[in-house]
Design an enzyme around this catalytic site. Structure first.
Site, short mmCIF file in Angstrom:
data_model
loop_
_atom_site.label_atom_id
_atom_site.label_comp_id
_atom_site.label_asym_id
_atom_site.label_seq_id
_atom_site.Cartn_x
_atom_site.Cartn_y
_atom_site.Cartn_z
N ARG A 170 0.83 -1.22 0.00
CA ARG A 170 0.00 0.00 0.00
C ARG A 170 0.85 1.26 0.00
NH1 ARG A 170 -4.29 -3.04 4.00
NH2 ARG A 170 -5.33 -4.14 2.29
N TYR A 179 -7.24 -0.40 -5.92
CA TYR A 179 -6.48 -1.65 -5.75
C TYR A 179 -5.55 -1.65 -4.53
CZ TYR A 179 -2.57 0.02 -8.94
OH TYR A 179 -1.54 0.67 -9.55
N GLU A 180 -5.02 -2.81 -4.21
CA GLU A 180 -4.28 -3.07 -2.95
C GLU A 180 -5.14 -2.71 -1.74
OE1 GLU A 180 -1.95 -4.83 -3.67
OE2 GLU A 180 -0.24 -3.93 -4.69
N GLY A 181 -6.45 -2.90 -1.88
CA GLY A 181 -7.41 -2.59 -0.81
C GLY A 181 -8.08 -1.26 -1.10
#
Ligand code: COS
Length: 380
Positions: A242, A361-363
């Site tokens: 992140r 993305y990536e959460g």
């Protein structure tokens, strides 16, 4: 403190010059063609940019996280697709093996990845396991000396182009998050194929594909880490990743800001450059404030990681703030360029399209806010 030291700054400058000369001029073309920019990746591999935070003895450049994320910012400023490939390859392609691999696995897989001879990818997301990552339905059942993998993964960055995949699968459904295990899966093995390529709003030169596993036999020695520990290991990997995506967002925001700034100096309306009109100069001032604040949050999270402190909350804060301001700044840049900004003649519309994914993305940023609020209030 988040000022780069001399060594970090000189590496950042090398990457910035390289990205401006070699990557930026072709970014629009890669985007238009939706073509994986292998040319960029080969050049970056030559400069040691495909394994920056990997120890030198494993083929990497041995840099700290702050230097690595400064490079992601510069590459992403030139081309967010290439930034995505680099960040995902390094943070989620190599790091799971570096953090959890056996010595044999590290020696077997990491040098080629770190030197950019091979590309890595991370396969967690499934049609029914997105934000709720624990909902993984892909199964890996032990059968003698092998695990048999069945299921599919979606939205996998570098999917198809990558050679080495960390795949999360359920080894015991009754155990929930504690029944999820990570495996190293190599491209080309029987039972592993690629599904549809996604045609995306932004980062169009990066590859995003579905992975399909049909009775795919994985040797037992390809288990990554301990059986049942895959979920928490994935969370650790994602915390680090992140920071990379937050840095990508800062790079896109900086590109949009600089495009708007340059345009504001040459576009004359009402007898003077629009940058000298307060309405525009204040927009530019706000952009500059937001970018600096985002960059400091990102570097702070990276420094915490480098110094061995917990950084999960700070990584979530950095990603949330940097991606939100990247979208806002790209929108404002289009506004400053007016009708021209809305066309493909100028790059700012691409910056907006590229910025949007950093909120997802990536959460998603909703998940980041969940991580932050749980850290403040505890889980409820
Ligand atoms: N570091 C280490 N361990 C972590 C962790 C972290 N950052 N976050 C969670 N864990 C551990 C927990 O400690 C828990 O272990 P124990 O049961 O031993 O205590 C386990 O993982 C399960 O955690 P939790 O109960 O918090 O899981 P939830 O199902 O409630 O969900 C969220 C956690 C929502 C944070 C997680 O599903 C998530 O991050 N989702 C987004 C996924 C994502 O980013 N996808 C992007 C695409 S993949 S590239």
């Amino acid at each position: 403190m988040s000022i780069l030291n001399e060594e970090q700054e000189s590496l950042r400058k090398v990457v910035a010059d390289f990205a401006a000369q070699e990557i930026a001029p072709k970014a629009a073309e890669w985007d238009e063609k939706e073509e994986f920019p292998w040319e960029n990746i080969h050049k970056m591999a030559g400069l040691g940019l495909m394994g920056m935070p990997v120890p030198e003895e494993l083929g990497g450049a041995g840099t700290d996280t702050v230097t690595y994320i400064s490079a992601i910012e510069e590459i992403s400023k030139a081309d967010a697709s290439t930034g995505a490939i680099m960040a995902v390859h390094t943070s989620t392609g190599i790091m799971p093996i570096l953090y959890n691999g056996t010595n044999e696995q590290k020696k077997k897989y990491i040098p080629d990845l770190a030197m950019g001879k091979k590309i890595g990818a991370f396969a967690l997301t499934e049609p029914n396991a997105g934000s709720d990552a624990a909902g993984v339905q892909t199964t890996a059942l032990l059968n003698g000396d092998e695990y048999i993998l069945n299921g599919s993964k979606c939205f996998i960055t570098n999917g198809g182009e990558a050679d080495i995949y960390t795949v999360l699968a359920s080894t015991d459904k009754s155990q929930g998050t504690k029944g999820i295990t990570a495996f190293i899966v190599e491209k080309g093995i029987p039972g592993f194929s690629f599904g549809k390529k996604e045609h995306k709003l932004g980062i169009r030169a990066s590859e995003t594909r579905e992975l399909i596993f049909q009775d795919c036999h994985i040797p037992k020695e390809n288990i990554l880490g301990v059986e049942g520990k895959g979920f928490s290991s994935a969370m650790v990997v994602l915390d680090g990743a992140r920071i990379g995506i937050a840095s990508q967002a800062v790079g896109i925001a900086q590109a949009a800001y600089e495009a708007a700034l340059e345009y504001s100096k040459i576009r004359v309306q009402f007898g003077k450059p629009i940058g000298k009109q307060q309405v525009i100069s204040f927009m530019l001032a706000d952009m500059a404030v937001q970018i600096e604040a985002a960059r400091q949050l990102v570097r702070h999270a990276a420094e915490l990681k480098d110094r061995g402190f917990s950084f999960s909350k700070e990584a979530a804060m950095a990603k949330t703030f940097a991606s939100d301001i990247a979208v806002k700044i790209a929108l404002d840049a289009i506004q400053i360029l007016g009708g021209y900004g809305y066309t493909r003649e100028y790059p700012v519309e691409r910056y907006l399209r590229d910025a949007k994914i950093t909120q997802i993305y990536e959460g998603t940023n909703q998940i980041q806010r969940l991580v932050i609020s749980r850290s403040i209030l505890g889980k409820f």
